[in-house]
Scaffold this active site. Structure first.
Site, PDB file in Angstrom:
ATOM      1  N   ASP A 165      49.362  54.587  52.786  1.00 42.25           N
ATOM      2  CA  ASP A 165      50.242  55.407  51.945  1.00 42.25           C
ATOM      3  C   ASP A 165      49.631  55.658  50.569  1.00 42.25           C
ATOM      4  OD1 ASP A 165      52.172  55.798  53.779  1.00 42.25           O
ATOM      5  OD2 ASP A 165      53.553  54.256  53.027  1.00 42.25           O
ATOM      6  N   GLY A 177      50.670  45.501  48.523  1.00 44.95           N
ATOM      7  CA  GLY A 177      50.566  44.054  48.734  1.00 44.95           C
ATOM      8  C   GLY A 177      49.174  43.521  48.432  1.00 44.95           C
ATOM      9  N   ARG A 232      54.404  48.510  43.816  1.00 45.74           N
ATOM     10  CA  ARG A 232      54.661  49.409  44.941  1.00 45.74           C
ATOM     11  C   ARG A 232      55.235  50.771  44.523  1.00 45.74           C
ATOM     12  NH1 ARG A 232      53.518  47.319  49.749  1.00 45.74           N
ATOM     13  NH2 ARG A 232      53.673  45.073  50.116  1.00 45.74           N
ATOM     14  N   LYS A 277      42.414  49.065  51.489  1.00 51.62           N
ATOM     15  CA  LYS A 277      42.927  47.697  51.357  1.00 51.62           C
ATOM     16  C   LYS A 277      44.129  47.467  52.243  1.00 51.62           C
ATOM     17  CE  LYS A 277      46.519  47.041  49.832  1.00 51.62           C
ATOM     18  NZ  LYS A 277      47.897  46.987  49.296  1.00 51.62           N
ATOM     19  N   THR A 278      44.280  46.384  52.841  1.00 56.95           N
ATOM     20  CA  THR A 278      45.505  45.794  53.395  1.00 56.95           C
ATOM     21  C   THR A 278      45.166  44.698  54.394  1.00 56.95           C
ATOM     22  OG1 THR A 278      47.586  46.054  54.562  1.00 56.95           O
ATOM     23  CG2 THR A 278      45.874  47.595  55.218  1.00 56.95           C
ATOM     24  N   ASP A 326      46.978  43.947  56.679  1.00 54.66           N
ATOM     25  CA  ASP A 326      47.552  44.351  57.968  1.00 54.66           C
ATOM     26  C   ASP A 326      46.505  44.924  58.933  1.00 54.66           C
ATOM     27  OD1 ASP A 326      49.830  43.671  56.652  1.00 54.66           O
ATOM     28  OD2 ASP A 326      50.665  45.689  56.535  1.00 54.66           O
TER      29      ASP A 326
HETATM   30  P1  FBP Z   1      50.328  46.430  52.070  1.00 56.54           P
HETATM   31  O1  FBP Z   1      50.546  47.310  53.260  1.00 56.54           O
HETATM   32  O2  FBP Z   1      50.810  47.035  50.817  1.00 56.54           O
HETATM   33  O3  FBP Z   1      48.916  45.965  51.971  1.00 56.54           O
HETATM   34  O4  FBP Z   1      51.201  45.103  52.265  1.00 56.54           O
HETATM   35  C1  FBP Z   1      51.026  44.263  53.325  1.00 56.54           C
HETATM   36  C2  FBP Z   1      52.168  43.277  53.495  1.00 56.54           C
HETATM   37  O5  FBP Z   1      51.683  41.962  53.266  1.00 56.54           O
HETATM   38  C3  FBP Z   1      52.818  43.378  54.874  1.00 56.54           C
HETATM   39  O6  FBP Z   1      52.094  42.664  55.847  1.00 56.54           O
HETATM   40  C4  FBP Z   1      54.190  42.833  54.627  1.00 56.54           C
HETATM   41  O7  FBP Z   1      55.122  43.321  55.561  1.00 56.54           O
HETATM   42  C5  FBP Z   1      54.495  43.333  53.243  1.00 56.54           C
HETATM   43  O8  FBP Z   1      53.249  43.499  52.600  1.00 56.54           O
HETATM   44  C6  FBP Z   1      55.375  42.407  52.441  1.00 56.54           C
HETATM   45  O9  FBP Z   1      55.688  43.032  51.253  1.00 56.54           O
HETATM   46  P2  FBP Z   1      56.178  42.308  49.936  1.00 56.54           P
HETATM   47  O10 FBP Z   1      54.971  41.749  49.265  1.00 56.54           O
HETATM   48  O11 FBP Z   1      56.759  43.405  49.138  1.00 56.54           O
HETATM   49  O12 FBP Z   1      57.125  41.229  50.334  1.00 56.54           O
END
Ligand code: FBP
Length: 552
Positions: free
Chosen positions: A173, A78, A142, A199-200, A202
């Protein structure tokens, strides 16, 4: 391309670097490291990259000359604000090592490496992306790099482009997979180093050596601005309860930080719900109790923050979701039967009939919208897509029912009007805050130093981040140090330990100590939009989480 006035001015911003990265760098090796748990298993799985020392960078006068180095970079998962600055930091860092170094970006995430889709990132191309949000410079994806066949396919293109090092910018991951790749290339003597960057949005990739993942700061500031605006609206109109779901996958770091920045009436934390084994009914009672108390004071408005992953942490919901995943698994008989119903109510009755007694009772008690989301919106493996469940509406419906009961008992006197929101995507590509702009640039620059000194299996680490950037401590942390063994898809795997909210940590304790007051009184904070210029206490402030964690 036309760019906004903000983008034009922001392009001039020179991200701050720690003192140690401003000139020639000396690498100081610390003690050998161990994984956080399961040392024997991890050591056996990573014979070439286990036990490496922590690295700290220091400024030196002794400049060394380095041959040109070609580097590849991948954005994984993400979007998170600041990714473009990580790439800028790598670019400037490897050019400083040697002006003939080159940077290649693999397109659309890890899949670009496997499918040999890439571009050279030149100085001109990069110019338009400095200090901007988004991952559009090379795109993200992803695809998981897990198979040896993918590693070998990747190696073909790395060799063809004479790439000596690969930087993977990703979450837990992706960095786990980066470490597996580093080990694989090291075992093969492939001559390719692999370095990770944390990165994230979250905020769940953090530990002793990684104080925060990049993007968290900016994303939460965007959500907090919006929450503050909503609070001011609520306090002006005095007629709605706003139920706001916040992104963040399993962990509630985003919800907690947003709660600390804005002081709403209710901030639910999934980790607490799991710890206390709270049922949905208990959560609803808690919320209805606060709403009733405020109503008794004539305040029929408020704001409640709900973390995206909440339902997975409610034990009874977790059990229901697990049963649904099994019973309606892709290709199963019951899935085929369920799909044969054209009438949604009949479909729900069928699902209810095949669930265990407890899960069936819970399933029947859910609003039909939510029951349908649990059964109809499934991922390609047939699993419930938890992040798509409209938990804010589920709780809104259940609270409404509970309030009606309280009213009948004479325990609630108010009016309950609701507005629902979900904040997630609006924060992921915001122009990085000064903190993220500086932090990301420093992480990228750190990666270039790790590359220049031949390291592999390391993650860029920049610490002491509540101090001015000049005093930040840059270095490298072996990825194996963050690993433990966990069950994934039925098998034990080495993975970076995900950081959930710690209930004995300072940020949660601060919330817990204040939330009763914030619940009943209207103590809202209005953080306003991210500021890029102006007083340092406004523009350069870090998250409350970092401040509380680092004030020991
Ligand atoms: P990452 O863990 O890859 O950084 O993604 C974070 C995130 O924004 C989460 O908070 C959310 O649940 C998910 O990605 C949403 O994924 P998508 O962009 O595939 O809808």
């Amino acid at each position: 391309m036309t760019i906004s006035a903000l983008q034009q001015a922001r392009a001039q911003y020179q991200p701050k670097l720690p003192k140690s990265l401003k000139g020639a760098v000396k690498i100081v090796e610390g003690a050998a490291t161990e994984s956080v748990a399961d040392q024997a298993e991890i050591k056996e799985l990573f014979p070439n990259t286990y036990g490496m020392p922590l690295l700290t960078f220091e400024a030196t006068d002794a400049a060394t000359s380095v041959d040109p180095v070609n580097v590849g970079v991948i954005l994984s998962g993400g979007q998170a604000p600041g990714g473009h600055n990580v790439i800028s930091g790598i670019f400037d860092g490897i050019k400083k090592l040697n002006a003939d170094s080159k940077l290649y970006g693999f397109l659309g995430g890890p899949g670009g490496l496997v499918d040999h889709k890439y571009m050279e990132i030149t100085a001109d191309y990069l110019e338009g992306y400095r200090n901007t949000g988004g991952f559009d410079i090379i795109g993200s994806g992803r695809t998981k790099l897990e198979e040896e066949a993918q590693f070998d396919k990747g190696l073909e293109i790395l060799k063809a482009l004479n790439i000596k090092a690969l930087v993977i910018i990703g979450g837990d991951d992706s960095n786990t997979n980066a470490c597996v790749l580093a080990e694989y290339y090291a075992a093969k003597n492939a001559g390719v180093q692999v370095v990770g960057c944390p990165k994230t949005i979250d905020g769940d990739l953090k530990n002793e050596m990684i104080e925060t993942s990049f993007g968290f700061d900016t994303a939460v500031k965007v959500y907090s601005e919006l929450i503050g605006n909503i609070q001011r609206d609520a306090n002006s109109a005095k007629k709605y309860w706003h139920f706001i779901k916040l992104m963040g996958r399993s962990a509630s770091h985003i919800g907690l930080e947003a709660g600390l920045q804005t002081q709403p009436n209710i901030t639910l934390i999934s980790e607490e719900v799991a710890e206390k084994k709270q049922t949905l009914g208990e959560i609803v009672d808690y919320m209805a109790g606060i709403i009733a108390k405020r109503a008794a004071n004539g305040e029929n408005f408020g704001v409640a923050l709900i973390p995206e992953g909440l339902v997975e942490f409610v034990p009874e919901m977790k059990a229901l979701i697990a049963e649904l995943n099994d019973l309606l698994a892709e290709g199963s008989e019951s899935e085929a039967k369920f799909k044969s119903y054209t009438d949604k109510a009949e479909g729900r009755a069928f699902v209810s009939s095949i669930l265990s007694a407890d899960s069936s009772k819970l399933y029947n008690s859910l609003p039909s919208l939510i029951a349908d989301q649990l059964t109809l919106d499934r991922d390609p493996h047939g699993n419930v897509q938890v992040s798509l469940i409209e938990t804010e509406k589920l709780l809104g419906e259940m609270v409404k029912t509970r309030l009606a009961e309280l009213k009948a008992e004479g325990k609630y006197v108010g009016k309950f009007g609701t507005q629902f929101h979900f904040f997630g995507y609006e924060g992921r590509c915001a122009a990085p805050s000064n903190f993220d702009a500086d932090y990301c640039y420093s992480l990228g620059y750190t990666a270039s130093v790790l590359i220049g000194s031949g390291k592999t299996g390391y993650m860029s680490s920049v610490r002491n981040t509540t101090a001015p950037a000049d005093e930040w401590i840059a270095g490298g942390v072996p990825v194996t140090m963050m690993m433990n063994m966990e069950k994934r898809h039925g098998h034990m795997k080495p993975v970076i330990q995900k950081a959930l909210v710690e209930l004995d940590g300072a940020p949660f304790k601060y919330l817990a100590a204040n939330r009763e007051k914030w619940a009943v009184e209207t103590s809202y904070l209005y953080p306003g939009p991210i500021q890029y210029w102006g007083p340092s206490e406004v523009c350069d402030r870090t998250t409350v989480t970092l401040q509380l964690e680092q004030t020991k």
